[in-house]
Design a protein around this motif. Structure first.
Motif, PDB file in Angstrom:
ATOM      1  N   PHE A  22      43.840  21.511  45.149  1.00  0.00           N
ATOM      2  CA  PHE A  22      43.367  22.579  46.019  1.00  0.00           C
ATOM      3  C   PHE A  22      41.859  22.784  45.938  1.00  0.00           C
ATOM      4  O   PHE A  22      41.331  23.699  46.565  1.00  0.00           O
ATOM      5  N   PRO A  49      52.084  25.105  50.985  1.00  0.00           N
ATOM      6  CA  PRO A  49      51.403  25.475  49.745  1.00  0.00           C
ATOM      7  C   PRO A  49      52.325  25.297  48.547  1.00  0.00           C
ATOM      8  O   PRO A  49      53.551  25.289  48.687  1.00  0.00           O
ATOM      9  N   ASN A  96      43.494  29.214  45.745  1.00  0.00           N
ATOM     10  CA  ASN A  96      44.904  29.046  46.082  1.00  0.00           C
ATOM     11  C   ASN A  96      45.630  30.341  45.692  1.00  0.00           C
ATOM     12  O   ASN A  96      45.682  30.699  44.524  1.00  0.00           O
TER      13      ASN A  96
END
Length: 219
Positions: free
Chosen positions: A160, A147, A166
């Motif tokens: 994303f 991430p 996110n």
């Protein structure tokens, strides 16, 4: 041709392009062309969390990185490691700041040719800057199932889309509260942030195959 809808809309608003003169083709990670891979999709829970930053160390792109360093100074977290990769006029200033304030576990590497080991061991990358184009390091991050901490005010938010919210994003690159919450969460969490499954997102949206197919459509 541009690499994000963010940039596309900017061209329409600021450069007076007439629709539909601008096409969007998302980039792919250069690491996809590598013949040999490390085991990049099975990261294990570790005692410390590793954050990596890959960008030039100059101009507005460093604002989010300064936000990270300032937050680490205040929080004094011992279980977060930061690898900063890149060169630029802000590098020496950052190194002096880290040393002066005794910020632990922050390492400056300058220019690095082989980034695979850094992305492979990292639990989180950071490309936190407002009003910029889509960062290649964000695409590289999800290729490594990592991430990326980003700003809502940048094209990188598009990476994303389709993955739900996110959890590693701030309102902007000066969001002290948002950064503090994220770092505090990481330091206390028992769950590896890399458990997010970005592999399918990468190959559905950013692969070399998709790039070639989309480029062919506009020829």
């Amino acid at each position: 041709i541009t690499c994000s809808n963010y940039s596309k809309n900017y061209l329409y608003k600021s450069v007076n392009f007439s629709k539909p003169d601008v096409s969007v083709i998302y980039p792919y990670s250069i690491f996809e062309t590598e013949k040999k891979f490390l085991n990049i999709y099975n990261k294990k829970q570790k005692k410390n969390f590793n954050i990596v930053s890959v960008s030039r160390l100059g101009g507005e792109v460093t604002r989010g990185l300064w936000l990270l360093l300032n937050s680490l100074k205040l929080l004094k977290l011992k279980n977060i490691n930061v690898d900063i990769i890149g060169i630029g006029e802000q590098k020496n200033k950052m190194e002096k700041y880290v040393k002066k304030n005794n910020i632990k576990n922050v390492n400056f590497h300058g220019y690095v040719k082989d980034l695979k080991p850094f992305y492979s061991k990292s639990d989180l990358s950071i490309y936190l800057t407002d009003e910029t184009g889509l960062g290649c390091s964000v695409v590289d991050s999800i290729f490594f199932n990592t991430p990326c901490l980003i700003s809502k005010n940048s094209a990188s938010i598009e990476v994303f889309n389709g993955l739900g919210k996110n959890p590693y994003q701030t309102r902007n690159d000066q969001d002290k509260t948002g950064m503090t919450k994220i770092l505090d969460h990481l330091s206390k969490s028992k769950k590896n942030p890399s458990n997010f499954k970005f592999k399918s997102q990468y190959f559905n949206k950013f692969s070399k195959k998709n790039f070639a197919r989309n480029f062919k459509k506009i020829l």
